[in-house]
Every structure is written in C-alpha cells, then in structure tokens.
Design a protein around this motif. Sequence first.
Motif, short mmCIF file in Angstrom:
data_model
loop_
_atom_site.label_atom_id
_atom_site.label_comp_id
_atom_site.label_asym_id
_atom_site.label_seq_id
_atom_site.Cartn_x
_atom_site.Cartn_y
_atom_site.Cartn_z
N VAL A 19 56.41 -25.46 -17.16
CA VAL A 19 56.19 -26.62 -16.29
C VAL A 19 56.58 -26.26 -14.86
O VAL A 19 55.84 -26.52 -13.90
N LEU A 20 57.73 -25.62 -14.71
CA LEU A 20 58.18 -25.23 -13.37
C LEU A 20 57.24 -24.19 -12.74
O LEU A 20 56.94 -24.27 -11.54
N ASN A 63 50.98 -24.45 -8.17
CA ASN A 63 50.11 -25.48 -7.61
C ASN A 63 50.74 -26.24 -6.43
O ASN A 63 50.24 -27.29 -6.04
N ARG A 64 51.82 -25.68 -5.92
CA ARG A 64 52.51 -26.24 -4.74
C ARG A 64 52.86 -27.73 -4.94
O ARG A 64 52.67 -28.55 -4.06
N ILE A 65 53.35 -28.04 -6.13
CA ILE A 65 53.77 -29.41 -6.45
C ILE A 65 55.25 -29.54 -6.14
O ILE A 65 56.06 -28.73 -6.60
N ASP A 66 55.60 -30.54 -5.37
CA ASP A 66 57.00 -30.83 -5.06
C ASP A 66 57.55 -31.69 -6.18
O ASP A 66 57.42 -32.92 -6.16
N LEU A 67 58.14 -31.04 -7.17
CA LEU A 67 58.62 -31.76 -8.34
C LEU A 67 59.76 -32.72 -7.99
O LEU A 67 59.83 -33.81 -8.57
N ALA A 68 60.63 -32.35 -7.09
CA ALA A 68 61.73 -33.24 -6.72
C ALA A 68 61.20 -34.55 -6.18
O ALA A 68 61.66 -35.63 -6.56
N PRO A 102 66.58 -35.47 -7.96
CA PRO A 102 67.37 -34.43 -8.63
C PRO A 102 68.45 -33.88 -7.70
O PRO A 102 68.22 -33.73 -6.49
N GLU A 103 69.60 -33.62 -8.26
CA GLU A 103 70.70 -33.08 -7.47
C GLU A 103 70.40 -31.64 -7.07
O GLU A 103 69.79 -30.89 -7.81
N MET A 152 68.55 -27.54 -7.11
CA MET A 152 68.60 -27.13 -8.50
C MET A 152 67.23 -26.63 -8.97
O MET A 152 67.11 -25.56 -9.53
N LEU A 153 66.20 -27.44 -8.75
CA LEU A 153 64.87 -27.05 -9.22
C LEU A 153 64.37 -25.78 -8.53
O LEU A 153 63.74 -24.95 -9.18
N GLY A 154 64.66 -25.66 -7.24
CA GLY A 154 64.19 -24.49 -6.51
C GLY A 154 64.76 -23.19 -7.05
O GLY A 154 64.04 -22.21 -7.27
N LYS A 155 66.07 -23.18 -7.28
CA LYS A 155 66.71 -21.97 -7.81
C LYS A 155 66.24 -21.68 -9.23
O LYS A 155 65.93 -20.54 -9.57
#
Length: 102
Positions: A76-77, A83-88, A99-100, A1-4
């Motif tokens: 934020v995204l 900054n190459r942050i893996d939010l998941a 996150p789903e 979800m976050l990636g898309k």
Amino acid sequence: MLGKLTAQFEAASADYAQHHGMVRDPDWFVLKLQEEMGELTQAWNRATGRGRRKGRTDEDLSRDLADETADLLGHVLLFARNNRIDLASAIERKWLFRPEEG
C-alpha cells in the motif's frame, strides 16, 4: 512516520526487484496489492478454519497472518509513493486524524 516507513519499504523492494531481475512498472504496484490481498485472504481462511491448514500449527497460522498483513501494508505504501499520493493528507481527510510524525 509514513515517510520514513515508506522509504524503508522502497529500499527493500527496490533491492529485491534488482536482485531478482524484476521491473516495477506502474502496473506492478497495483498488481502486487492484489496479489498480497489474496495471500492475506488465504492466510485468514486458514487461520479461521475456512481453508486447509496444510500442516500449519496455530503459531504458524498467526505468523502467516502477521507476515501477509505486513506485506500488504508495504505494498500500500509503495503504491501510494509510486502514484504520488499524500497518504497523511488522505488519512486526515478520510479518518479525521493526522498521523504522527517521528
């Protein structure tokens, strides 16, 4: 979800920046977060009677609050992507859920 979702915000932001001749350097991403938080705060103040309404209706104020929240989420995204942050992974670590996807 976050990636898309992040990819969609990135495409829109890159197009906007190119169209307006803006350079999105590393500082730009954090400065935009600050700007958008300020705009969300301003919308909140108006919606809660702590700021001048400037002729805005209740419907306008609700829409402004939603729009500024969407702007902040997008930035934020974008900040995380830049900054190459893996939010998941960070969400899982800090909020104790993953996150789903999809």
